[in-house]
Design an enzyme around this catalytic site. Structure first.
Site, PDB file in Angstrom:
ATOM      1  N   ARG A 184      15.569 103.056  24.763  1.00  0.00           N
ATOM      2  CA  ARG A 184      14.344 103.541  24.121  1.00  0.00           C
ATOM      3  C   ARG A 184      13.786 104.800  24.771  1.00  0.00           C
ATOM      4  O   ARG A 184      12.595 105.105  24.641  1.00  0.00           O
ATOM      5  CB  ARG A 184      13.271 102.448  24.060  1.00  0.00           C
ATOM      6  N   LEU A 185      14.641 105.512  25.492  1.00  0.00           N
ATOM      7  CA  LEU A 185      14.183 106.766  26.107  1.00  0.00           C
ATOM      8  C   LEU A 185      14.499 107.898  25.126  1.00  0.00           C
ATOM      9  O   LEU A 185      15.324 108.779  25.384  1.00  0.00           O
ATOM     10  CB  LEU A 185      14.865 106.969  27.461  1.00  0.00           C
TER      11      LEU A 185
END
Ligand SMILES: Cc1cc2nc3c(=O)[nH]c(=O)nc-3n(C[C@H](O)[C@H](O)[C@H](O)COP(=O)(O)O)c2cc1C
Length: 205
Positions: A184-185
């Site tokens: 989720r970066l």
């Protein structure tokens, strides 16, 4: 081609105009074989700020904005008449990319709408006459009868554009590009109109 295994995007290497990156990503989505890559979720709002949303097809993306076509008497058409602003978002799952746009909306010129209308199949042109888009129908038969009536009225191929049907162009104020990444970066870049040019900021995912 964009997916989570690619190198992260760097602000320094982004084009200065968002439409350039929009077109690049759009071409990637076509190459990836995504069906209806031009389907956008389009939000409009009434004058008192109540939003509504539906999908439409993006038909053109140029330096002056993003164009779609519809019935001016529809709910979205009425809302755009009283509040000419819109937002739209598009998600290409296979590439894990999203683009979100906000902007001011203008009606496309009669010449522009005529030119696009003429490219539509005859049945779609007759259908545009037949549908009082977004108004209540008593039955499907009513719609089919209207279609048959306009089909007969415009026998032959010469179906003119209805005066209540045409294009809208969203002139962007902000354009956000979102690229999904591992853990989720994600990468997010927000273009914001600033005078004649654009600022670009990286946003936290
Ligand atoms: C994938 C997809 C594409 C669509 N494209 C259009 C379009 O280009 N123009 C249009 O008027 N309606 C299109 N529709 C129908 C709209 O979603 C909507 O039902 C219609 O425009 C009436 O919306 P409104 O009552 O909010 O004005 C599309 C629907 C889907 C699911």
């Amino acid at each position: 081609m964009g997916n989570a295994d690619d190198e992260p995007l760097e602000l320094e290497s982004l084009p200065s105009e968002p439409v350039v990156l929009f077109r690049r990503w759009y071409e990637d989505s076509e190459r990836a074989g995504i069906r209806l890559p031009n389907a956008i979720a389009l939000a409009t709002a009434s004058a008192d700020g109540r939003p509504s949303i539906r999908h439409v097809l993006l038909r053109d993306m140029g330096d002056d904005g993003f164009t779609f076509y519809t019935n001016h008497g529809s709910r979205k058409g009425s809302e755009l008449a009283e509040n000419p602003r819109a937002a739209f978002s598009i998600y290409w799952r296979e590439l894990d990319r999203q683009i979100s746009v906000t902007g001011d909306v203008a009606v496309v010129s009669d010449e522009g709408s005529d030119a696009y209308f003429a490219t539509r199949p005859r049945e779609a042109r007759v259908g545009a006459w037949a549908s009082r888009q977004s108004s209540e129908l008593a039955s499907r038969d009513e719609l089919m009868e209207r279609f048959a009536a306009f089909d007969a009225r415009y026998a032959g191929d010469d179906v003119p554009r209805p005066p209540f049907w045409g294009g809208y162009r969203v002139a962007p104020i902000t354009v956000e590009f979102w690229q999904g990444r591992q853990h989720r970066l994600h990468d997010r870049f927000l273009y914001g109109r600033s005078g004649d040019g654009w600022t670009i900021r990286r946003l936290s995912p």
